[in-house]
Every structure is written in C-alpha cells, then in structure tokens.
Design a protein around this motif. Structure first.
Motif, PDB file in Angstrom:
ATOM      1  N   ALA A 107       0.786  -1.129  -0.114  1.00  0.00           N
ATOM      2  CA  ALA A 107      -0.071   0.150   0.076  1.00  0.00           C
ATOM      3  C   ALA A 107       0.915   1.477  -0.050  1.00  0.00           C
ATOM      4  O   ALA A 107       0.376   2.289  -0.410  1.00  0.00           O
ATOM      5  N   GLU A 108       1.979   1.121   0.497  1.00  0.00           N
ATOM      6  CA  GLU A 108       2.926   2.462   0.629  1.00  0.00           C
ATOM      7  C   GLU A 108       4.246   2.415  -0.277  1.00  0.00           C
ATOM      8  O   GLU A 108       4.995   3.446  -0.487  1.00  0.00           O
ATOM      9  N   LEU A 109       4.427   1.356  -0.970  1.00  0.00           N
ATOM     10  CA  LEU A 109       5.381   1.295  -2.035  1.00  0.00           C
ATOM     11  C   LEU A 109       4.995   1.984  -3.245  1.00  0.00           C
ATOM     12  O   LEU A 109       4.029   2.114  -3.935  1.00  0.00           O
ATOM     13  N   PHE A 110       6.152   3.119  -3.750  1.00  0.00           N
ATOM     14  CA  PHE A 110       6.034   3.660  -4.962  1.00  0.00           C
ATOM     15  C   PHE A 110       6.713   2.803  -5.973  1.00  0.00           C
ATOM     16  O   PHE A 110       6.085   2.647  -7.217  1.00  0.00           O
ATOM     17  N   GLU A 111       8.072   2.814  -5.744  1.00  0.00           N
ATOM     18  CA  GLU A 111       9.031   2.158  -6.772  1.00  0.00           C
ATOM     19  C   GLU A 111      10.230   1.222  -5.972  1.00  0.00           C
ATOM     20  O   GLU A 111      10.501   1.914  -4.964  1.00  0.00           O
ATOM     21  N   PRO A 112      10.665   0.238  -6.458  1.00  0.00           N
ATOM     22  CA  PRO A 112      10.386  -0.510  -7.625  1.00  0.00           C
ATOM     23  C   PRO A 112       9.248  -1.503  -7.458  1.00  0.00           C
ATOM     24  O   PRO A 112       9.514  -2.476  -6.755  1.00  0.00           O
ATOM     25  N   TRP A 113       8.346  -1.236  -8.240  1.00  0.00           N
ATOM     26  CA  TRP A 113       7.150  -2.286  -8.045  1.00  0.00           C
ATOM     27  C   TRP A 113       7.487  -3.994  -8.284  1.00  0.00           C
ATOM     28  O   TRP A 113       6.756  -4.593  -7.748  1.00  0.00           O
ATOM     29  N   TRP A 114       8.301  -3.826  -9.184  1.00  0.00           N
ATOM     30  CA  TRP A 114       8.708  -5.550  -9.375  1.00  0.00           C
ATOM     31  C   TRP A 114       8.985  -6.353  -7.983  1.00  0.00           C
ATOM     32  O   TRP A 114       8.871  -7.459  -7.886  1.00  0.00           O
ATOM     33  N   SER A 115       9.617  -5.575  -7.132  1.00  0.00           N
ATOM     34  CA  SER A 115      10.053  -6.216  -6.007  1.00  0.00           C
ATOM     35  C   SER A 115       8.954  -6.732  -5.013  1.00  0.00           C
ATOM     36  O   SER A 115       9.401  -7.679  -4.070  1.00  0.00           O
ATOM     37  N   LEU A 116       7.842  -6.398  -5.221  1.00  0.00           N
ATOM     38  CA  LEU A 116       6.735  -7.166  -4.586  1.00  0.00           C
ATOM     39  C   LEU A 116       6.529  -8.580  -4.966  1.00  0.00           C
ATOM     40  O   LEU A 116       6.094  -9.328  -4.097  1.00  0.00           O
ATOM     41  N   ASP A 117       6.891  -9.035  -6.111  1.00  0.00           N
ATOM     42  CA  ASP A 117       7.243 -10.419  -6.261  1.00  0.00           C
ATOM     43  C   ASP A 117       8.460 -10.999  -5.733  1.00  0.00           C
ATOM     44  O   ASP A 117       9.378 -11.301  -6.413  1.00  0.00           O
ATOM     45  N   LYS A 118       8.419 -11.249  -4.619  1.00  0.00           N
ATOM     46  CA  LYS A 118       9.783 -11.900  -3.868  1.00  0.00           C
ATOM     47  C   LYS A 118      10.225 -12.994  -4.334  1.00  0.00           C
ATOM     48  O   LYS A 118      11.406 -13.091  -4.464  1.00  0.00           O
ATOM     49  N   ARG A 119       9.181 -13.912  -4.548  1.00  0.00           N
ATOM     50  CA  ARG A 119       9.528 -15.079  -5.125  1.00  0.00           C
ATOM     51  C   ARG A 119      10.412 -15.141  -6.476  1.00  0.00           C
ATOM     52  O   ARG A 119      11.180 -15.871  -6.470  1.00  0.00           O
ATOM     53  N   LYS A 120       9.903 -14.226  -7.603  1.00  0.00           N
ATOM     54  CA  LYS A 120      10.492 -14.058  -8.489  1.00  0.00           C
ATOM     55  C   LYS A 120      11.794 -13.674  -8.334  1.00  0.00           C
ATOM     56  O   LYS A 120      12.895 -14.050  -8.969  1.00  0.00           O
TER      57      LYS A 120
END
Length: 317
Positions: A272-285
C-alpha cells in the motif's frame, strides 16, 4: 558446502549449524523511538525510513512483548508451523532507552516459550559499554545478535540519507560488540541515489573490514510519505530494474568471503505504501532470478573474493 545450487552462506544455514533446526523469526515492536527522529540528532529521520521505523511487518506496539509473541507466533505458524523462535526487535532504534527498560523488555522476550535467540536492530551510535554488557549477560541465556544500520560508507550518501553519524562510530560499535562475543549483522542499501556499483561494493568491503559477521543486502524501496519519496519527486533518479538488481547482488556476493553470513538479498515493502520498484513485490520471482543467475554463471559466494582493505577503504574509518 557452497555450490551452484546452494551459492551463498544464508542465515538459515548458520542458524541450523547453531541450533540443529530452522529458527522462526518473530518481528516485534518494543515501543522505541530514534535519536534521528526525536530531535536529539534530527527530527527528520533517515530519508528512506517508513513511518513505522522500518518495522512495517512487526507486531503491534500497543501490545506487550508477551502478547506480541503470541500474535506473531500465530501469524508465522501458518507458514512454518511450530518450532524454536528468535525474538526480533525490529522497529526504530532498539537500544535507545534507559538500561533498566532495555533489561525488562529483553528478558520478557527471551523468557517466552521456545525462544532460543534474540536479535536487536539498532543504530551504532546507540551502542555503549552498558548495553554491550547487558547483551553479553543475555547471551548466556540465549543466542544474541545485533543488526546495525550502516546502509552506506560513501560520505556523500551518508549526508544525503541523513544518517547523522560518522563511519567510525559504526566501526567502534562493531568492535565493542565483537569484544563481548555478540554477532553483528550489517544492513547495506543497494541503489541509493548517485551510487555506483563500486560505491556499493566499497560499503560491503568496509563492513567486512570492520568485523561484521553478517550482511543484509537491502534493495532501495521508495516508500510513499518518506523524505526519499519527496526527494525523488524533486530530483528523479534511476532505480534498479529486476535484471540490474539481480546482476548487482550476484556480483557483490561473488566478492564476499564465504565465512560471512548473508542474511538478506532483497527486502520487503508494504504494497500500500510502495512507490517503486514495483517489481520487488514479487519476492519469489526476485529470489528465483538471483538463484538462476548463480546457476547460469556456475558461481557462488566468494568465488572472486580478494577483499583487500586498500587506502580508499581505510580512509573511510
């Protein structure tokens, strides 16, 4: 043994060596503040730090330590089941209080059922002889380690992030903790504005030179509501792509001696608070991509290790 399928010395490896089994880490909030927030040094904090003092996934500070233990134990049991636990004082600066308050909180934490370890995140300028003696005392009961937020050793970056202490303060804190046989884990942020690969590697080298036993390599997250977010809006800077980050992490780990424990290779952010890098939300990847890069290279931790403490590094002390 390190190999292409098990390419770095992880915290899980280290704790299994000590305890013979996996240790489940329970992040709790001791109700602390920070001298970089309360006006002692600054009222702004470090520019990357979230409103929860980088303890966004810790227990609720409105609860006692005992209640947070139960709260976080129940939360983690869905993933790991029951086991042995490390109590992790994560939010804000967890040695920044009178000694007797620290003693009360720490002992309440280690007295919980099946707690075998204590981890304390803090600032190097909030370590002194009294605190070190208390930690030594606790280490006779459970395993104790201290996480120190170095983040960077580059002078320009230290000023930019508003860290508010000199590098030698970190060096002295590590030395003091080592003298008391307390393991240290050092946080390094990868991707700070204006830092090159060599700058990031220098920070890692400096931490190793100073005697840290472990490292946390943390991807820079731009969190909404932080001073870093405001800085980005005023002076946009380039942040890592996934491919760039993977290559940077693998390159750095190849330089790290194999006896240094790697406790983290990315990091978590509140969606909810992350601006970037958005790709980091897929930690498993992210983790899988790093693993695949090691395999692709046939590489592992320390394969290029020749950490010479040259004059440039020594001058950082």
């Amino acid at each position: 043994m390190l190999n292409s399928k098990h390419p770095f010395y992880s915290a899980n490896d280290y704790y299994r060596e000590i305890f013979g089994e996996k240790i489940i880490k329970l992040a709790i909030d001791g109700g602390f503040t920070c001298p970089n927030r309360d006006g002692t040094l600054s009222d702004k904090g470090c520019i990357f730090c979230s409103g929860k003092g980088s303890g966004d996934f810790a227990g609720s500070r409105s609860l006692s330590i005992s209640d947070q233990y139960r709260q976080m134990k129940e939360k983690m049991s869905a993933k790991w089941g029951e086991g042995k636990y490390m109590m992790y004082f994560q939010a804000y600066t967890n040695t920044y209080a009178p000694l007797e308050r620290l003693r009360s909180l720490y002992y309440e934490a280690v007295d919980q059922e099946n707690v075998v370890a204590l981890s304390i995140a803090t600032r190097p300028d909030c370590i002194n002889e009294e605190v070190a003696e208390l930690l030594k005392e606790l280490s006779e009961k459970v395993y104790v380690c201290v996480e120190l937020g170095l983040q960077t050793s580059k002078a320009e970056s230290v000023k930019l992030i508003n860290r508010c202490y000199k590098n030698h303060i970190y060096k002295n804190a590590v030395a003091m903790l080592n003298e008391h046989s307390i393991d240290t884990v050092t946080h390094i942020i990868l991707g700070l504005p204006g830092e090159s690969y060599d700058d990031m590697l220098d920070s890692v080298k400096y931490a190793i030179y100073c005697g840290t036993k472990g490292l946390k390599l943390q991807l820079l997250h731009i969190i909404k509501g932080t001073a870093l977010y405001d800085y980005y809006n005023e002076k946009p800077f380039k942040y890592f792509t996934l491919e760039e980050y993977v290559n940077t992490v693998v390159n750095i780990i190849e330089e790290i001696p194999p006896n240094i424990v790697i406790h983290r290779i990315t990091g978590d952010a509140n969606k909810a608070e992350l601006f970037e890098p958005w790709w980091s939300l897929d930690k498993r990847k992210v983790l899988n991509s790093i693993s695949k890069e090691f395999i692709k290279r046939g590489s592992y931790q320390g394969i290029k290790s020749a950490i010479d403490i040259n004059n440039k590094i020594l001058n950082l002390c």
